[in-house]
Design an enzyme around this catalytic site. Structure first.
Site, short mmCIF file in Angstrom:
data_model
loop_
_atom_site.label_atom_id
_atom_site.label_comp_id
_atom_site.label_asym_id
_atom_site.label_seq_id
_atom_site.Cartn_x
_atom_site.Cartn_y
_atom_site.Cartn_z
N LYS A 185 0.83 -1.21 0.00
CA LYS A 185 0.00 0.00 0.00
C LYS A 185 0.87 1.26 0.00
CE LYS A 185 -1.84 -1.54 3.73
NZ LYS A 185 -2.63 -1.80 4.95
N GLY A 210 -8.38 2.77 10.84
CA GLY A 210 -8.89 1.46 10.47
C GLY A 210 -8.83 1.15 8.99
N THR A 211 -8.16 1.98 8.20
CA THR A 211 -8.13 1.74 6.75
C THR A 211 -7.42 0.43 6.40
OG1 THR A 211 -6.17 3.16 6.61
CG2 THR A 211 -8.28 4.15 6.06
N GLY A 212 -6.29 0.15 7.06
CA GLY A 212 -5.56 -1.07 6.74
C GLY A 212 -6.35 -2.32 7.09
#
Length: 269
Positions: free
Chosen positions: A176, A210-212
């Site tokens: 990412k 919390g995106t990952g």
């Protein structure tokens, strides 16, 4: 009614934005039946992590046995594992139950800077979990730590690192690129032969808690339903991009993404 099943093995975020809470929301939104094994409790909100309370190996093993011996799962997503002992236990159990579609999000540090993986656990992650992973989803700081670099600062460096990560054993690597500061947000998917670039417009927001977790959980949900890796990652990328675009401005710090936004927009079409 039959439904695909996905299991998250991760820490609990009392603030609801990351960890198993984010994973279960994502599973639900993507029409998979979600289950959980809690590796640690965290006292956490948008301002940071205020306490980490690892669960005993006995408790973690009991949860794994309970779920996998009865319900089973079509995919697993691992998140916060915290210690070498927990990593070893999880790897052993996934092999024992012949689990496939293993998505490893190598969670190391929370958005606010709190450590979520003990330093000595990195070796266990590399030696025991990465070799059995279907796909790993590190961000740039996590990837740098795994391959022994100080940092990763360009797309060209990312292209080399994604190859280095693949050599550690996972079938696929998703690196990412959100931590790069210039240009669009680019993630790389490497299948051992070809590097696929997934590019989206960079979103100007601080509310990315919390995106990952959410991205990796979305990949797991899609794999559980039978998608191939490219389609699974593309759907996960679309899911998290919409969730960030419509992020929730709650709390006094880094707010969470909006897990319901993807489905709601789809229903409006």
């Amino acid at each position: 009614m039959t439904i695909a099943k996905a299991l998250t093995i991760a820490g609990s975020d009392s603030g609801g934005g990351a960890g198993i809470q984010a994973d279960l929301k994502t599973f639900q939104e993507l029409n998979t039946f979600g289950m959980s094994v809690i590796t640690a409790l965290t006292a956490q909100n948008t301002l940071g992590v205020h306490g980490v309370f690892p669960q005993s190996l006995e408790a973690i093993e009991a949860q794994l046995n309970a779920v996998l011996s009865d319900i089973g799962t079509d995919a697993v997503k691992t998140g916060m594992l915290f210690s070498a002992d927990i990593i070893s236990l999880v790897a052993t159990k996934l092999k024992e139950y012949k689990v496939t579609n293993i998505v490893v999000d190598p969670v190391m540090v929370a958005k606010g800077g709190a450590s979520l993986l003990l330093d000595e656990a990195t070796k266990a992650l590399i030696e025991e979990l990465l070799p059995i992973a279907t796909v790993i989803t590190p961000n740039l700081p996590e990837a740098a730590k795994i391959v022994g670099l100080k940092d990763i600062t360009s797309l060209e460096e990312m292209k080399q690192v994604v190859v280095d990560l693949h050599k550690l054993g996972p079938k696929y690597v998703v690196l990412k690129g959100g931590h790069l500061t210039d240009g669009p947000a680019v993630d790389l998917l490497f299948d051992g032969k070809t590097i696929h670039e997934l590019e989206t417009k960079r979103i100007d927001t601080k509310h990315t808690h919390g995106t990952g977790c959410t991205f990796a959980a979305a990949i797991a949900a899609e794999l559980a339903k039978g998608a191939d890796i490219v389609k699974a990652v593309e759907t996960a990328k679309a899911f998290i991009t919409i969730a960030i675009t419509h992020s929730l401005h709650i709390g006094g710090g880094i707010g969470p993404t909006n897990h319901a936004a993807y489905r709601r927009l789809a229903n409006e079409k």
